[in-house]
Motif scaffolding. Sequence first.
Motif, PDB file in Angstrom:
ATOM      1  N   UNK A 118       0.827  -1.203   0.000  1.00 54.96           N
ATOM      2  CA  UNK A 118       0.000   0.000   0.000  1.00 54.96           C
ATOM      3  C   UNK A 118       0.862   1.254   0.000  1.00 54.96           C
ATOM      4  N   UNK A 119       1.865   1.286   0.877  1.00 51.60           N
ATOM      5  CA  UNK A 119       2.750   2.444   0.965  1.00 51.60           C
ATOM      6  C   UNK A 119       3.482   2.666  -0.359  1.00 51.60           C
ATOM      7  N   UNK A 120       3.985   1.586  -0.936  1.00 52.98           N
ATOM      8  CA  UNK A 120       4.731   1.700  -2.190  1.00 52.98           C
ATOM      9  C   UNK A 120       3.841   2.221  -3.316  1.00 52.98           C
ATOM     10  N   UNK A 121       2.625   1.707  -3.413  1.00 51.08           N
ATOM     11  CA  UNK A 121       1.732   2.143  -4.482  1.00 51.08           C
ATOM     12  C   UNK A 121       1.376   3.615  -4.337  1.00 51.08           C
ATOM     13  N   UNK A 122       1.020   4.037  -3.129  1.00 52.24           N
ATOM     14  CA  UNK A 122       0.643   5.433  -2.908  1.00 52.24           C
ATOM     15  C   UNK A 122       1.798   6.383  -3.214  1.00 52.24           C
TER      16      UNK A 122
ATOM     17  N   UNK B 216       8.269  14.227  -2.166  1.00 51.32           N
ATOM     18  CA  UNK B 216       9.605  13.972  -2.710  1.00 51.32           C
ATOM     19  C   UNK B 216       9.492  13.132  -3.979  1.00 51.32           C
ATOM     20  N   UNK B 217       8.629  12.125  -3.962  1.00 47.65           N
ATOM     21  CA  UNK B 217       8.461  11.249  -5.123  1.00 47.65           C
ATOM     22  C   UNK B 217       7.967  12.029  -6.335  1.00 47.65           C
TER      23      UNK B 217
ATOM     24  N   UNK C 186      13.491   5.448  -3.169  1.00 49.23           N
ATOM     25  CA  UNK C 186      12.092   5.514  -2.743  1.00 49.23           C
ATOM     26  C   UNK C 186      11.545   4.121  -2.443  1.00 49.23           C
ATOM     27  N   UNK C 187      11.912   3.154  -3.257  1.00 45.55           N
ATOM     28  CA  UNK C 187      11.434   1.785  -3.037  1.00 45.55           C
ATOM     29  C   UNK C 187      11.945   1.235  -1.710  1.00 45.55           C
TER      30      UNK C 187
END
Length: 380
Positions: free
Chosen positions: A79-83, A132-133, A177-178
């Motif tokens: 969930x965190x990665x997708x958002x 940041x992303x 980021x990943x």
Amino acid sequence: MNKVICFFKKEAVLCVALLLALLSACVVLPDQEYAGYIDLRTLAILFCLMCVMAGLQKTGVFSRIARGLLGRVKGLCGLVLVLMLLCFFSSMLITNDVALITFVPFTFTILEMLGREQRRRLALPLAAMQTIAANLGSMLTPMGNPQNLYLYGRAGISMAQFLLLMLPYALLSLALLTVWGMVLGRRHRGEGIVEIHETGGKESTSPVLWVYLALFVLCLLAVAHVLPWEGVLGIVLAAVLLTDRTILKKVDYALLLTFAGFFIFIGNMGRIPFFRDFLQEAVRGREVFAAIAASQAISNVPAALLLSGFTDHYERLIVGVNLGGLGTLIASMASLISYKYVAKEESHRKGAYMAVFTVSNICFLAALVIFHVVWANLCP
């Protein structure tokens, strides 16, 4: 008087740009050379992209895509990665501003569904990293942010050259980021995530959606110098007037006027020998670090406009202003979008958000600057 003060607070950069333009006009009186100051191509394409993004956003297509992706997520880490990566990848095409306007509020909605404790734990670090992303993802393409669009036109390079220039930085950013997303997801896992269902399918098949997707393709072709910007501007205007005139109210005219103000200021300063020679000497050979430093104080869009008038090493400037979007809250004006939303949703934790945001930005900026130094030495 209060309205004037409120306007200045809201549009401080615009006011500074217009003031600088006015003061410089007192030194270099208006003449026929003023007509050559304004980069009409940049302003026109930027206007078109704003209209198209506003139209696409109104269809709800971005939220629908996000819900579709989240419906396939298993676990908090995913969930965190997708958002977060939604902001990273979408900003490459829909700009960092639109990515944050769309996905930060959407993220708070999802966090609310997870429960109060998970929201408390994740809201601040996730909003900071989405910001940041978006800033890092937008650096890969000319249409990712306003300064890229402008400098891409000034540099006279191809789309492929631009992508290759920024690709190493984008790949490193994606890796960082990943890793960060996986660490955050595992650190705060505990309560399971809710099941996300896609809702509202009508807007995805509406004729208006296809109209704006077609307009977006035309904008991309104009950015790549395949189509004349004058023709694309006419087509976009006609389409907006025929489909939904209220979209014209969504355009950030303050940003367009900010560009115009800086164009006039830079043009005039370039005609003052002392000022021109001083800045050229200060910037020459130091474009990347000058852009990073200037961005921290005046944000990366004005930094790009200002420094571009005193160097012809535009590729170094492109790297500098994109890395310079990290750091302070005003280093990238897009960062203010997230801050305003966090201040609204978590008003009692604004100070905590600033701490998380600043530390995270400094860490990413340091990593990318170190990488730039190494990369520049390997590929001079």
